[in-house]
Every structure is written in structure tokens, then in C-alpha cells.
Write a protein that holds these residues in place. Structure first.
Motif, short mmCIF file in Angstrom:
data_model
loop_
_atom_site.label_atom_id
_atom_site.label_comp_id
_atom_site.label_asym_id
_atom_site.label_seq_id
_atom_site.Cartn_x
_atom_site.Cartn_y
_atom_site.Cartn_z
N ARG A 1 2.03 -2.71 -7.65
CA ARG A 1 1.57 -1.76 -7.93
C ARG A 1 0.80 -0.99 -9.70
N ASP A 2 -0.40 -0.66 -9.10
CA ASP A 2 -0.67 -0.61 -10.40
C ASP A 2 0.56 -0.11 -11.84
N ALA A 3 0.44 0.12 -12.90
CA ALA A 3 0.99 0.32 -14.01
C ALA A 3 0.43 2.52 -14.06
N GLU A 4 1.01 2.36 -15.56
CA GLU A 4 0.65 3.82 -14.93
C GLU A 4 -1.03 4.05 -15.33
N ARG A 5 -1.47 5.27 -14.73
CA ARG A 5 -3.12 5.33 -15.17
C ARG A 5 -2.85 6.72 -15.64
N LYS A 6 -3.88 6.95 -16.55
CA LYS A 6 -4.44 8.51 -16.74
C LYS A 6 -5.49 8.85 -15.90
N ASN A 7 -5.53 8.17 -15.31
CA ASN A 7 -6.31 9.59 -13.62
C ASN A 7 -5.83 8.67 -13.08
N ALA A 8 -5.63 9.83 -12.04
CA ALA A 8 -4.58 9.13 -10.45
C ALA A 8 -5.76 8.47 -9.07
N ARG A 9 -6.66 8.59 -9.37
CA ARG A 9 -7.80 8.54 -8.18
C ARG A 9 -7.78 7.06 -8.29
N ASP A 10 -7.55 6.37 -10.03
CA ASP A 10 -7.80 5.19 -10.14
C ASP A 10 -7.16 4.37 -9.41
N TYR A 11 -6.04 4.62 -9.14
CA TYR A 11 -4.89 4.20 -8.23
C TYR A 11 -5.35 2.69 -7.43
N ARG A 12 -5.05 1.85 -7.79
CA ARG A 12 -5.29 0.65 -5.99
C ARG A 12 -4.82 0.94 -4.78
N GLY A 13 -4.41 0.92 -3.66
CA GLY A 13 -3.57 0.81 -3.14
C GLY A 13 -2.30 -0.07 -3.54
N GLU A 14 -1.11 0.17 -3.58
CA GLU A 14 0.17 -0.34 -3.72
C GLU A 14 0.92 -0.77 -2.56
N GLU A 15 1.61 -2.17 -2.53
CA GLU A 15 2.10 -2.78 -1.45
C GLU A 15 3.28 -2.88 -2.13
N TRP A 16 4.17 -2.59 -0.60
CA TRP A 16 5.89 -2.54 -0.22
C TRP A 16 6.25 -4.30 0.44
N ILE A 17 6.99 -5.04 0.16
CA ILE A 17 7.24 -5.94 0.64
C ILE A 17 8.81 -5.93 1.35
N GLY B 1 -1.63 6.12 0.03
CA GLY B 1 -1.83 5.11 -0.14
C GLY B 1 -1.35 3.80 -0.55
N PHE B 2 -0.35 3.72 0.49
CA PHE B 2 0.91 1.63 0.30
C PHE B 2 0.69 1.42 1.65
N ALA B 3 0.72 0.18 1.50
CA ALA B 3 0.85 -1.12 2.80
C ALA B 3 2.14 -1.73 3.29
N VAL B 4 2.43 -1.66 3.83
CA VAL B 4 4.40 -2.28 4.32
C VAL B 4 3.55 -3.52 5.04
N SER B 5 4.34 -4.47 3.54
CA SER B 5 4.66 -5.80 4.41
C SER B 5 6.28 -6.36 4.90
N VAL B 6 6.49 -6.80 6.61
CA VAL B 6 7.01 -7.07 6.62
C VAL B 6 7.61 -8.85 6.76
N VAL B 7 8.67 -9.46 6.37
CA VAL B 7 8.56 -10.86 6.24
C VAL B 7 9.66 -11.26 6.86
N ILE B 8 9.40 -11.79 8.73
CA ILE B 8 9.56 -12.05 9.57
C ILE B 8 9.98 -13.23 9.37
N ALA B 9 11.43 -13.63 9.33
CA ALA B 9 11.18 -15.73 9.76
C ALA B 9 10.77 -16.04 11.38
N ASN B 10 10.88 -17.58 11.34
CA ASN B 10 9.71 -18.03 12.70
C ASN B 10 10.61 -18.14 13.28
N ASP B 11 11.68 -18.34 12.99
CA ASP B 11 13.11 -17.78 14.48
C ASP B 11 13.14 -17.08 14.42
#
Length: 132
Positions: A41-57, A77-87
Motif C-alpha cells: 500500500r501507499d506510504a502515509e499521505r497527507k490527504n486520505a483521499r489520495d490513497y491508491r487501493g491496497e493489496e493483501w496477498i 478500498g482493498f483487494a485480497v489476492s489468494v495464491v493457491i498451489a496448482n495442485d
């Protein structure tokens, strides 16, 4: 921890740092561990509305545990990405996240590749599930 799991964890760490470095071209984008999850995610910003979406793995963590960690620490505004082994089966993971209110946005391949002059690359393919 099995060799396969170690390989996936190492690949995720390389991805997280590379992705964050690329997104840092316009504003610092940090990669850190929050318990067993990776957060980008973005480092701390002065204005909260400037944050880009954060991503959780997430890898090898139950959906309920991952969701609790994310909701405790996430900015709006976050997304969660789940990594699953091919098998590994993906339907239980899809069902668990859907029950928590997530929706699948897309499915992407995740292909760890060995660096030149290192041990041979595994021929196993991994799938990334992104819910958000």
C-alpha cells in the motif's frame, strides 16, 4: 514447511517487492508483513483521499483468519489476492471467501521462474485468485 510451500513463499516475496518498487515510481508504495499476510500500500499521505487501493496477498491461511487480519488493518478500498498451489483445489477457497462477502474479480497465472545460473525452475504452475 515443504519445499513447494517455501518456493511459493519465496516467489510471493519477490513479486511483492518488485510490484511495490514499480508502483513507487509516482509515490512510495510499501510492502510489509502483517502476521502471515503480505500488504502492499501507499506510504502515509497527507490527504486520505489520495490513497491508491491496497493489496493483501494470502497464501496457506484460512479465509476467516485472513479476513479478520485484513479488516483489522486495511484502509478503505482493498483487494485480497489468494495464491493457491496448482495442485490444490480452488473451490473450497472460492466458497469460503464468497461466504465472507468477497467477489472474484479475476483469476491470473503465477509462474515462479528460477534466476539464471540457479537450480532448475520447477515445472509446477501456480494460480492466483484475486477476490475483493
Amino acid at each position: 514447511m515443504t519445499t513447494g510451500k517455501r518456493d511459493i513463499e519465496a516467489a510471493i516475496e519477490v513479486f511483492v517487492h518488485g510490484f511495490s518498487t514499480d508502483k513507487s515510481r509516482t509515490f512510495p508504495y510499501e510492502a510489509s508483513r502483517v502476521g502471515p499476510l503480505w500488504l502492499m500500500r501507499d506510504a502515509e499521505r497527507k490527504n486520505a483521499r489520495d490513497y491508491r487501493g491496497e493489496e493483501w496477498i494470502v497464501h496457506d491461511v484460512a479465509a476467516e483468519e485472513a479476513d479478520a487480519i485484513v479488516r483489522q488493518h486495511a484502509r478503505p478500498g482493498f483487494a485480497v489476492s489468494v495464491v493457491i498451489a496448482n495442485d490444490g483445489p480452488d473451490e473450497p477457497t472460492r466458497t469460503a471467501y464468497k461466504a465472507l462477502g468477497y467477489r472474484l474479480l479475476r483469476t491470473e497465472g503465477f509462474h515462479p521462474v528460477a534466476a539464471p545460473n540457479s537450480r532448475p525452475a520447477s515445472n509446477r504452475l501456480y494460480r492466483t485468485r484475486e477476490d475483493g
